[in-house]
Enzyme design. Structure first.
Site, PDB file in Angstrom:
ATOM      1  N   PHE A  51      25.382 -16.210 -13.927  1.00 35.15           N
ATOM      2  CA  PHE A  51      25.631 -15.655 -15.282  1.00 35.15           C
ATOM      3  C   PHE A  51      26.308 -14.361 -15.194  1.00 35.15           C
ATOM      4  O   PHE A  51      25.623 -13.356 -15.050  1.00 35.15           O
ATOM      5  CB  PHE A  51      24.528 -15.706 -16.102  1.00 35.15           C
ATOM      6  CG  PHE A  51      24.547 -15.784 -17.276  1.00 35.15           C
ATOM      7  CD1 PHE A  51      25.939 -15.877 -18.166  1.00 35.15           C
ATOM      8  CD2 PHE A  51      23.488 -15.582 -18.551  1.00 35.15           C
ATOM      9  CE1 PHE A  51      26.103 -16.100 -19.607  1.00 35.15           C
ATOM     10  CE2 PHE A  51      23.541 -15.654 -19.890  1.00 35.15           C
ATOM     11  CZ  PHE A  51      24.715 -15.978 -20.525  1.00 35.15           C
ATOM     12  N   PHE A  70      20.795 -11.712  -2.451  1.00 40.05           N
ATOM     13  CA  PHE A  70      20.266 -12.948  -1.797  1.00 40.05           C
ATOM     14  C   PHE A  70      21.056 -14.137  -1.904  1.00 40.05           C
ATOM     15  O   PHE A  70      21.235 -14.955  -1.119  1.00 40.05           O
ATOM     16  CB  PHE A  70      18.815 -12.900  -1.406  1.00 40.05           C
ATOM     17  CG  PHE A  70      17.928 -11.695  -0.815  1.00 40.05           C
ATOM     18  CD1 PHE A  70      18.470 -11.497   0.469  1.00 40.05           C
ATOM     19  CD2 PHE A  70      17.153 -11.015  -1.475  1.00 40.05           C
ATOM     20  CE1 PHE A  70      17.623 -10.729   1.136  1.00 40.05           C
ATOM     21  CE2 PHE A  70      16.549 -10.016  -1.007  1.00 40.05           C
ATOM     22  CZ  PHE A  70      16.704  -9.809   0.502  1.00 40.05           C
ATOM     23  N   THR A 115      25.382 -12.424  -6.500  1.00 34.69           N
ATOM     24  CA  THR A 115      25.079 -11.246  -5.740  1.00 34.69           C
ATOM     25  C   THR A 115      23.842 -11.489  -5.020  1.00 34.69           C
ATOM     26  O   THR A 115      23.142 -12.338  -4.919  1.00 34.69           O
ATOM     27  CB  THR A 115      24.711 -10.145  -6.775  1.00 34.69           C
ATOM     28  OG1 THR A 115      23.625 -10.562  -7.807  1.00 34.69           O
ATOM     29  CG2 THR A 115      25.980  -9.791  -7.906  1.00 34.69           C
ATOM     30  N   VAL A 148      18.475  -2.865  -1.487  1.00 30.46           N
ATOM     31  CA  VAL A 148      18.955  -2.217  -2.672  1.00 30.46           C
ATOM     32  C   VAL A 148      19.862  -3.137  -3.490  1.00 30.46           C
ATOM     33  O   VAL A 148      20.830  -3.884  -2.902  1.00 30.46           O
ATOM     34  CB  VAL A 148      20.046  -0.880  -2.424  1.00 30.46           C
ATOM     35  CG1 VAL A 148      20.622  -0.418  -3.742  1.00 30.46           C
ATOM     36  CG2 VAL A 148      19.539   0.021  -1.511  1.00 30.46           C
ATOM     37  N   THR A 149      19.112  -3.527  -4.610  1.00 33.92           N
ATOM     38  CA  THR A 149      19.815  -4.576  -5.554  1.00 33.92           C
ATOM     39  C   THR A 149      19.858  -3.998  -7.043  1.00 33.92           C
ATOM     40  O   THR A 149      19.081  -3.035  -7.021  1.00 33.92           O
ATOM     41  CB  THR A 149      19.115  -6.151  -5.476  1.00 33.92           C
ATOM     42  OG1 THR A 149      17.622  -5.695  -6.057  1.00 33.92           O
ATOM     43  CG2 THR A 149      18.840  -6.555  -4.148  1.00 33.92           C
ATOM     44  N   LEU A 205      17.372 -16.686  -8.954  1.00 29.37           N
ATOM     45  CA  LEU A 205      17.637 -15.852 -10.282  1.00 29.37           C
ATOM     46  C   LEU A 205      16.725 -14.527 -10.414  1.00 29.37           C
ATOM     47  O   LEU A 205      15.843 -14.151 -10.046  1.00 29.37           O
ATOM     48  CB  LEU A 205      17.110 -16.792 -11.462  1.00 29.37           C
ATOM     49  CG  LEU A 205      17.955 -18.020 -11.679  1.00 29.37           C
ATOM     50  CD1 LEU A 205      17.490 -18.719 -13.008  1.00 29.37           C
ATOM     51  CD2 LEU A 205      19.612 -17.648 -11.938  1.00 29.37           C
ATOM     52  N   ALA A 206      17.665 -13.786 -10.918  1.00 23.36           N
ATOM     53  CA  ALA A 206      16.865 -12.315 -11.239  1.00 23.36           C
ATOM     54  C   ALA A 206      17.313 -11.946 -12.613  1.00 23.36           C
ATOM     55  O   ALA A 206      18.616 -11.452 -12.809  1.00 23.36           O
ATOM     56  CB  ALA A 206      17.286 -11.220 -10.202  1.00 23.36           C
ATOM     57  N   TYR A 227       9.046 -11.172  -2.677  1.00 25.55           N
ATOM     58  CA  TYR A 227       9.026  -9.852  -2.340  1.00 25.55           C
ATOM     59  C   TYR A 227       7.507  -9.587  -2.150  1.00 25.55           C
ATOM     60  O   TYR A 227       6.788  -9.852  -3.274  1.00 25.55           O
ATOM     61  CB  TYR A 227       9.735  -8.726  -2.748  1.00 25.55           C
ATOM     62  CG  TYR A 227       9.551  -7.366  -2.168  1.00 25.55           C
ATOM     63  CD1 TYR A 227      10.136  -7.196  -0.832  1.00 25.55           C
ATOM     64  CD2 TYR A 227       9.053  -6.430  -2.715  1.00 25.55           C
ATOM     65  CE1 TYR A 227       9.866  -5.969  -0.093  1.00 25.55           C
ATOM     66  CE2 TYR A 227       8.752  -5.071  -1.987  1.00 25.55           C
ATOM     67  CZ  TYR A 227       9.352  -4.894  -0.648  1.00 25.55           C
ATOM     68  OH  TYR A 227       9.012  -3.772  -0.127  1.00 25.55           O
ATOM     69  N   TYR A 242       4.250  -2.949  -8.292  1.00 23.25           N
ATOM     70  CA  TYR A 242       5.063  -4.199  -7.910  1.00 23.25           C
ATOM     71  C   TYR A 242       3.864  -5.463  -7.640  1.00 23.25           C
ATOM     72  O   TYR A 242       3.805  -6.392  -8.606  1.00 23.25           O
ATOM     73  CB  TYR A 242       5.915  -3.990  -6.658  1.00 23.25           C
ATOM     74  CG  TYR A 242       6.908  -5.256  -6.594  1.00 23.25           C
ATOM     75  CD1 TYR A 242       8.141  -5.192  -7.274  1.00 23.25           C
ATOM     76  CD2 TYR A 242       6.542  -6.358  -6.039  1.00 23.25           C
ATOM     77  CE1 TYR A 242       9.070  -6.108  -6.992  1.00 23.25           C
ATOM     78  CE2 TYR A 242       7.564  -7.317  -5.812  1.00 23.25           C
ATOM     79  CZ  TYR A 242       8.636  -7.148  -6.377  1.00 23.25           C
ATOM     80  OH  TYR A 242       9.494  -8.448  -6.370  1.00 23.25           O
TER      81      TYR A 242
END
Length: 396
Positions: free
Chosen positions: A73, A52, A50, A273-274, A138-139, A224, A234
């Site tokens: 995953f 980037f 998904t 938007v993620t 990875l997120a 970011y 953030y």
């Protein structure tokens, strides 16, 4: 089955396979329309399904004719239940990559684990020999350490004091005040353990130890920074501590790669938007205002536009890399322009439930959110019966 979006907060519980495929097709067509990129030819994308990561895989394959291995995953489909968007995205990517005559294989599993690292390295060894670009995207909210077995969970908290500001429920458009209590106990080290640079370095160390990185190999991780408006929750919060660690790790990895002429970079990307950003209070309101301004100025980008520009204008433009004072690639340059940020700050002061639909782009935010899961995609008939059972070709 007829598939409709079912949401719970910032999560969509369903995904539409046809919509996801159309999303992938649209990104492929965009990359092809921009022309060839003289980029890496053998690419590993860690976190490839998904956002980037997916855009990086598409840009490599369809911009540079690269062979790609993607690690992700995601939940596969089962009878009567949809798979996750990332699973459908990967199936669609492989389908179209193979149709174009490109090598593409995928590994579905926990990228933090030694098992998946081993499986990936075996695939590289057998099929590609070496890779010349490793994207780390990875997120994940949790990580089980592969050596100790300790499970870490990240948190979204300010550091040092309570943070209060505006936020918006992008489903309803309601603008409200939110307060977030500061980090306590092990919140900071736990978040750094999940989202910092340790796992990125583990991947690169493992690949280098088995001679799977080509001479001059490059690795890039994504980060970011954002504006003053979001700084407390953030960049100066727990996530920011993790990003600081990630960015520091780039220098360590670069030192380790000197023996093969390699280099590690962190690319600071634009607010988009993620699934991850939707979970961060304040960010949806900021993005709604940002989108309105950047679209009006003709400089708005989504993930695919960002990564195509990163590849064509930074990584593979044949010139010396343009970096900021901290050694980072700044592909958030248009977002952080003084005129853009000044206008966002001005709108922020007056943003309310009553006027957000006029001064912001809440519809654009909402549409992008549903697009992530294959919904509200142009050209898709959502009244049509669709087969939820989709397979990834390389898993067969």
């Amino acid at each position: 089955m007829i598939i409709e979006p079912r949401t719970r907060g910032f999560i969509c519980l369903t995904a539409h396979p046809t919509g996801c495929e159309q999303n992938v097709i649209d990104q492929i067509e965009y990359v092809k329309s921009k022309g060839a990129i003289n980029g890496a030819k053998k690419v590993l994308v860690i976190g490839s399904s998904t956002g980037f990561g997916l855009a990086s895989r598409i840009s490599s394959a369809f911009g540079s004719d690269a062979a790609t291995i993607g690690v992700f995953f995601d939940k596969p489909s089962s009878p009567g239940r949809t798979g996750s968007a990332g699973y459908y995205n990967t199936a669609a990517f492989e389908k179209h990559a193979h149709k174009a005559g490109l090598y593409a294989k995928s590994i579905n599993g926990d990228a933090f684990s030694n098992e998946i690292k081993r499986k990936t390295m075996d695939m590289i060894k057998e099929d590609l020999g070496q890779v010349d670009l490793v994207i780390y995207s990875l997120a994940s909210p949790v990580r089980t350490h592969p050596e100790t077995g300790v499970r870490y969970k990240s948190v979204l908290k300010p550091i040092g004091g309570v943070f209060s500001n505006k936020t918006v429920d992008f489903h309803t458009g309601n603008v409200t005040e939110i307060s977030i209590n500061p980090a306590e106990g092990d919140d900071i080290p736990n978040t750094v353990a999940v989202m910092g640079g340790e796992d990125w370095k583990m991947w690169i160390d493992a690949l280098k130890s088995e001679n799977l990185l080509s001479e001059g190999a490059t690795t890039v991780a994504y980060s970011y920074i954002g504006p003053k408006l979001t700084e407390a929750v953030y960049r100066k919060g727990t996530i920011g501590a993790a990003k600081d660690d990630l960015e520091a790790t780039a220098f360590t990895i670069s030192d380790d790669l000197k023996s093969i002429g390699g280099k590690a970079y962190v690319s600071v990307n634009k607010a988009l938007v993620t699934q991850a950003s939707s979970a961060i209070p304040v960010i949806p309101l900021y993005i709604s205002l940002l989108y309105k301004i950047m679209k009006a100025k003709g400089i708005h980008e989504g993930c695919i536009e960002q990564i195509q520009r990163l590849y064509s204008e930074r990584l593979f433009n044949g010139e010396e890399m343009l970096l900021d004072d901290n050694g980072r690639i700044r592909i958030d340059d248009w977002e952080m322009r003084e005129d853009v940020q000044a206008e966002v700050a001005k709108l922020w002061e007056n943003a309310s439930t009553e006027n957000l639909s006029e001064i912001g782009d809440l519809k654009g935010y909402s549409d992008d959110f549903f697009n992530l899961f294959g919904f509200k995609v142009d050209g898709v008939d959502y009244d049509a019966d669709v087969n939820e059972m989709v397979e990834i070709q390389s898993e067969n």
